[in-house]
Write a protein that holds these residues in place. Structure first.
Motif, mmCIF file in Angstrom:
data_model
loop_
_atom_site.group_PDB
_atom_site.id
_atom_site.type_symbol
_atom_site.label_atom_id
_atom_site.label_comp_id
_atom_site.label_asym_id
_atom_site.label_seq_id
_atom_site.Cartn_x
_atom_site.Cartn_y
_atom_site.Cartn_z
ATOM 1 N N UNK A 120 0.838 -1.201 0.000
ATOM 2 C CA UNK A 120 0.000 0.000 0.000
ATOM 3 C C UNK A 120 0.873 1.252 0.000
ATOM 4 N N UNK A 121 0.339 2.303 -0.561
ATOM 5 C CA UNK A 121 1.027 3.585 -0.540
ATOM 6 C C UNK A 121 1.251 4.056 0.887
ATOM 7 N N UNK A 122 0.310 3.777 1.757
ATOM 8 C CA UNK A 122 0.426 4.181 3.161
ATOM 9 C C UNK A 122 1.620 3.494 3.829
ATOM 10 N N UNK A 123 1.820 2.201 3.538
ATOM 11 C CA UNK A 123 2.975 1.489 4.108
ATOM 12 C C UNK A 123 4.291 2.134 3.660
ATOM 13 N N UNK A 124 4.337 2.534 2.411
ATOM 14 C CA UNK A 124 5.558 3.171 1.905
ATOM 15 C C UNK A 124 5.739 4.545 2.529
ATOM 16 N N UNK A 125 4.690 5.359 2.529
ATOM 17 C CA UNK A 125 4.801 6.726 3.045
ATOM 18 C C UNK A 125 5.081 6.773 4.540
ATOM 19 N N UNK A 126 4.682 5.760 5.291
ATOM 20 C CA UNK A 126 4.914 5.763 6.739
ATOM 21 C C UNK A 126 6.300 5.230 7.110
ATOM 22 N N UNK A 133 13.861 9.888 1.453
ATOM 23 C CA UNK A 133 13.875 9.850 -0.009
ATOM 24 C C UNK A 133 13.173 11.064 -0.603
ATOM 25 N N UNK A 134 12.039 11.448 -0.037
ATOM 26 C CA UNK A 134 11.271 12.538 -0.654
ATOM 27 C C UNK A 134 11.967 13.883 -0.543
ATOM 28 N N UNK A 135 13.030 13.980 0.243
ATOM 29 C CA UNK A 135 13.814 15.218 0.312
ATOM 30 C C UNK A 135 14.635 15.405 -0.959
ATOM 31 N N UNK A 136 14.904 14.321 -1.662
ATOM 32 C CA UNK A 136 15.673 14.346 -2.901
ATOM 33 C C UNK A 136 14.710 14.552 -4.063
ATOM 34 N N UNK A 137 14.913 15.578 -4.882
ATOM 35 C CA UNK A 137 13.976 15.824 -5.987
ATOM 36 C C UNK A 137 13.895 14.680 -6.996
ATOM 37 N N UNK A 142 14.927 2.313 -3.209
ATOM 38 C CA UNK A 142 15.302 0.912 -3.329
ATOM 39 C C UNK A 142 14.148 0.103 -2.759
ATOM 40 N N UNK A 143 13.372 -0.500 -3.643
ATOM 41 C CA UNK A 143 12.123 -1.140 -3.230
ATOM 42 C C UNK A 143 12.332 -2.291 -2.264
ATOM 43 N N UNK A 144 13.450 -2.997 -2.368
ATOM 44 C CA UNK A 144 13.649 -4.145 -1.487
ATOM 45 C C UNK A 144 13.754 -3.722 -0.022
ATOM 46 N N UNK A 145 13.989 -2.443 0.236
ATOM 47 C CA UNK A 145 14.021 -1.956 1.623
ATOM 48 C C UNK A 145 12.618 -1.827 2.211
ATOM 49 N N UNK A 146 11.616 -1.837 1.349
ATOM 50 C CA UNK A 146 10.241 -1.647 1.794
ATOM 51 C C UNK A 146 9.423 -2.937 1.790
ATOM 52 N N UNK A 147 9.847 -3.884 0.991
ATOM 53 C CA UNK A 147 9.031 -5.074 0.765
ATOM 54 C C UNK A 147 9.619 -6.303 1.427
ATOM 55 N N UNK A 148 8.726 -7.158 1.898
ATOM 56 C CA UNK A 148 9.128 -8.432 2.492
ATOM 57 C C UNK A 148 8.392 -9.542 1.758
#
Length: 161
Positions: A120-126, A133-137, A142-148
């Motif tokens: 979910x977008x919420x899982x990523x944004x939280x 990451x969002x500080x960088x324009x 790296x998606x593997x840091x978010x997904x299990x």
């Protein structure tokens, strides 16, 4: 996730995959780099077909070209982002738009498998990593840091042609 590996049979997807694999092998053979990127229209069309998603249409008639068009929408009206990678690092750019779901298509050109994850977008944004990451324009992620493994929904193989 089901333990069954599913087969992608549609010719246009299989042909492009196997030609891409051929190019990937040439790149490695001649030491021209570490890999390839698959065309986003290919990966987005494939994902939409596999999960019965519709192409996202901007809902107003303004000709605002800065308005974000998501990659797809599901039957519940969720805005979908589709990302595809072929490298083990799984690094890609990501939109800061408020998408509802992200489908990550991780193509393993070594094993000819396609792993599809959903988060979910919420899982990523939280996630605290996302806040940095969002500080960088350029918003490189790296998606593997978010997904299990819990996010893995399907594994596919491409039919040989």
């Amino acid at each position: 996730m089901s333990n069954n590996i599913k087969l992608i049979k549609e010719e246009k997807f299989c042909k492009l995959y196997w030609k891409s694999k051929e190019l990937y092998n040439l790149i490695l053979e001649y030491d021209f780099g570490a890999g390839i990127s698959l065309p986003s229209r290919f990966t987005e069309q494939l994902c939409r077909q596999l999960y019965n998603l519709k192409k996202y249409e901007v809902k107003d008639n303004t000709k605002d070209t800065n308005k974000k068009a998501f990659d797809a929408v599901d039957e519940h009206g969720n805005n979908i982002e589709i990302k595809a990678t072929t490298s083990k690092s799984s690094s890609t750019t990501i939109s800061t738009e408020e998408f509802d779901l992200l489908y990550w298509m991780r193509f393993s050109l070594d094993t000819d498998e396609l792993f599809i994850y959903s988060i979910t977008g919420e899982e990523i944004r939280s996630n605290s990593e996302y806040q940095e990451i969002i500080k960088d324009p350029r918003n490189n992620i790296t998606l593997k840091k978010f997904l299990t493994d819990k996010h893995l929904i399907d594994v596919y193989k491409f039919n040989t042609i």
